[in-house]
Design a protein around this motif. Sequence first.
Motif, short mmCIF file in Angstrom:
data_model
loop_
_atom_site.label_atom_id
_atom_site.label_comp_id
_atom_site.label_asym_id
_atom_site.label_seq_id
_atom_site.Cartn_x
_atom_site.Cartn_y
_atom_site.Cartn_z
N SER A 222 2.76 6.82 1.70
CA SER A 222 2.97 8.22 1.31
C SER A 222 2.21 9.17 2.22
O SER A 222 2.72 10.22 2.62
CB SER A 222 2.53 8.41 -0.14
N GLU A 223 0.99 8.78 2.58
CA GLU A 223 0.17 9.60 3.47
C GLU A 223 0.82 9.76 4.83
O GLU A 223 0.83 10.84 5.42
CB GLU A 223 -1.20 8.94 3.60
N ASN B 102 0.83 -1.21 0.00
CA ASN B 102 0.00 0.00 0.00
C ASN B 102 0.87 1.26 0.00
O ASN B 102 1.09 1.89 1.03
CB ASN B 102 -0.93 0.00 1.21
N LYS B 103 1.34 1.65 -1.16
CA LYS B 103 2.20 2.83 -1.27
C LYS B 103 1.44 4.11 -0.95
O LYS B 103 2.03 5.08 -0.48
CB LYS B 103 2.82 2.89 -2.66
N GLY B 104 0.12 4.11 -1.22
CA GLY B 104 -0.67 5.30 -0.93
C GLY B 104 -0.71 5.61 0.55
O GLY B 104 -0.56 6.77 0.96
#
Length: 360
Positions: A172-173, A167-169
């Motif tokens: 990043s968050e 889960n790169k999103g």
Amino acid sequence: MSYKKIVVDSLGEYMEAVAKLAEMPESQSCRPPILWFRGQGNARYSLIPSLFRTEVRIQKKEKWDGYTTLHYAEDIRTQHYIAKNYHLLSTEPSSRVEWLEVMQHHQIKTRVLDWSESSMHSLLFAVEAFLDNRQYHEKERQNCSPCVWVLQPQKLNKSIMVALKVNKGLRSELLKDLKIDEDDKNKIEEQMEHYSEFGEFAETKETGHIDYIFNLSSINDELLRDRIRLREILISGSVMMPYYYLLSRIYSDGHTLKNRELAPLCVVHPYHSERIRAQKGVFTVFPFYQEQSEDSVLRSLKINPDAMENNWMAGDCLCQIMINNPQKIALQMLKNGMNDSWLYPEMPVVSSEIEEHKIF
């Protein structure tokens, strides 16, 4: 959900069931997998922490601000508990999540669920009504349906780590909070890729029996101690695993997850009482979940979407052992010297053990 169910009728069958769940792969020599246990007097009770049993939810908002009424519900309890009990502890908890563990054992609503490393202590919890006639009554004994939940903590935490890798999103968050530029963020991402490729998050043969079972409070201590140079530490990857930062932000700081993509995290903590030590206490820490549109329908059907057994990731790591003849098993435990003083090493319980050496 995908969790298994087993029914046992005697102490021997229970021990055999646990032994079977702890069977080692042929490739391993002498290190059986770690199992955690939670005994409950009623099999219908969900694996849900007390804070999540309240009516307070995290609702969707058009403008997301992060801090919610559920965060406040935890904060205000913690503030008052610390103010009125700080002087009673010989060792001060060093982090919020460590305070939650202490509060959990004194009937304060938290997002922590307690487990035990001992299958026998958990079985005692399950059949406690048949060993204690002061706290429990005949009506409760007639209506109880005891069970012991068995959890594979290493498997669950590894699933969480793999999900964070994918889960790169979300990564990043979480990295936005560091107030770093895109170049630095990419460098930290490279370190995370390196760690996840290096021997499955750096697990080793020597520590195979404890890999992935984290001391979240200790992780928080390290992050706070190195807060000023945290950016450099995460970029270099030479002092701590960068994934620890993500775990701390989600499970300790309380970053709200937009959905239930991650399960509760399995953690060990310092023992802050003889009771927790006697019970061999360990814990699952729940993240804050945002309420979904379909949740109201599930709740109307008496299905709690926050419960571990209803979480797709956790369900695969759970087994429920149903106790078919609790009075018989309670008697067998008593004959083998197992009683309430195992759970509560306190003078009134020991006194009761002397006066009432029987089952009910």
